[in-house]
Design a protein around this motif. Structure first.
Motif, PDB file in Angstrom:
ATOM      1  N   GLN A   1       0.903  -1.581  -0.258  1.00  0.00           N
ATOM      2  CA  GLN A   1      -0.394  -0.125  -0.329  1.00  0.00           C
ATOM      3  C   GLN A   1       0.810   1.056  -0.288  1.00  0.00           C
ATOM      4  O   GLN A   1       1.632   1.562   0.645  1.00  0.00           O
ATOM      5  CB  GLN A   1      -1.182   0.606   1.527  1.00  0.00           C
ATOM      6  N   GLY A   2       0.742   2.409  -0.680  1.00  0.00           N
ATOM      7  CA  GLY A   2       1.576   3.496  -0.692  1.00  0.00           C
ATOM      8  C   GLY A   2       0.544   4.585  -0.547  1.00  0.00           C
ATOM      9  O   GLY A   2      -0.670   4.458  -1.199  1.00  0.00           O
ATOM     10  N   GLU A   3       0.826   5.388  -0.759  1.00  0.00           N
ATOM     11  CA  GLU A   3       0.403   6.932  -0.700  1.00  0.00           C
ATOM     12  C   GLU A   3      -0.419   7.556  -2.074  1.00  0.00           C
ATOM     13  O   GLU A   3      -1.417   7.926  -2.239  1.00  0.00           O
ATOM     14  CB  GLU A   3       1.374   8.190  -0.159  1.00  0.00           C
ATOM     15  N   LYS A   4       0.228   7.018  -3.614  1.00  0.00           N
ATOM     16  CA  LYS A   4      -0.269   7.245  -4.969  1.00  0.00           C
ATOM     17  C   LYS A   4      -0.876   5.729  -5.290  1.00  0.00           C
ATOM     18  O   LYS A   4      -2.092   6.044  -5.996  1.00  0.00           O
ATOM     19  CB  LYS A   4       1.048   7.877  -5.464  1.00  0.00           C
TER      20      LYS A   4
ATOM     21  N   SER B   1      -1.070   1.630  -5.050  1.00  0.00           N
ATOM     22  CA  SER B   1      -0.665   0.494  -4.566  1.00  0.00           C
ATOM     23  C   SER B   1      -0.498  -0.794  -5.002  1.00  0.00           C
ATOM     24  O   SER B   1      -0.590  -0.700  -7.233  1.00  0.00           O
ATOM     25  CB  SER B   1      -1.961   0.012  -3.627  1.00  0.00           C
TER      26      SER B   1
ATOM     27  N   ALA C   1      -4.178   4.441  -5.279  1.00  0.00           N
ATOM     28  CA  ALA C   1      -4.307   4.417  -3.829  1.00  0.00           C
ATOM     29  C   ALA C   1      -6.087   4.760  -3.634  1.00  0.00           C
ATOM     30  O   ALA C   1      -6.578   3.725  -2.379  1.00  0.00           O
ATOM     31  CB  ALA C   1      -3.631   5.107  -2.996  1.00  0.00           C
TER      32      ALA C   1
END
Length: 159
Positions: free
Chosen positions: A84-87, A89, A107
């Motif tokens: 999971q990332g901020e921008k 996934s 995301a």
């Protein structure tokens, strides 16, 4: 034993269609089928936004590291990995003993939605790879032994 069956045009078209359908149902950005050795087999989606060859290699490494962790916690395996990332996934799921499906999505897209539609996509990819294996069980490639400096043994013009 070869890890990847010999794929012909109809196999690639089927895999591409499966990936396109997955992208349209999930609103994901990019989908890849990769060899567990980290080699990119096919992809659909935004290929300009990402270095897909490197992502394939690193996704494979991350998946295999998680398999080792599974063993350490007394699991037979972990079938998938979610980053999971901020921008963006990424969701990686095992297709069969040799391949994985990688889905890259913004995301804001629900991982549950991606997982839900990834399962039938995995079944379709596995079925098409099995068709290719059944076509000629002795043919295929082990991409891990491919000499990138001399690929002439593997890639030849049709006669």
């Amino acid at each position: 034993m070869p890890t990847l069956p010999q794929l012909i045009e109809e196999d690639v078209k089927s895999l591409d269609e499966t990936l396109r359908e997955l992208l349209s149902r999930t609103e994901a950005t990019t989908a890849l089928v990769i060899d567990k050795g980290g080699f990119l087999i096919c992809s659909q989606g935004d290929a300009q936004k990402f270095d897909l060859t490197t992502i394939a290699a690193l996704a494979s490494g991350a998946f295999m590291a998680n398999q080792t962790i599974a063993t350490m916690v007394h699991e037979t395996n972990f079938n998938s990995v979610y980053q999971q990332g901020e921008k963006f996934s990424m969701f990686v799921i095992c297709v069969d003993d040799y391949c994985m499906l990688v889905v890259i999505f913004e995301a804001g897209v629900s991982v549950g939605l991606v997982k839900y539609f990834a399962n039938p996509a995995v079944a379709r990819v596995a079925a098409q790879l099995q068709v290719a294996r059944d076509r000629d069980p002795s043919a295929g490639l082990d991409l891990s032994v491919l000499n990138m400096a001399d690929t002439s043994e593997f890639f030849k013009r049709k006669s």
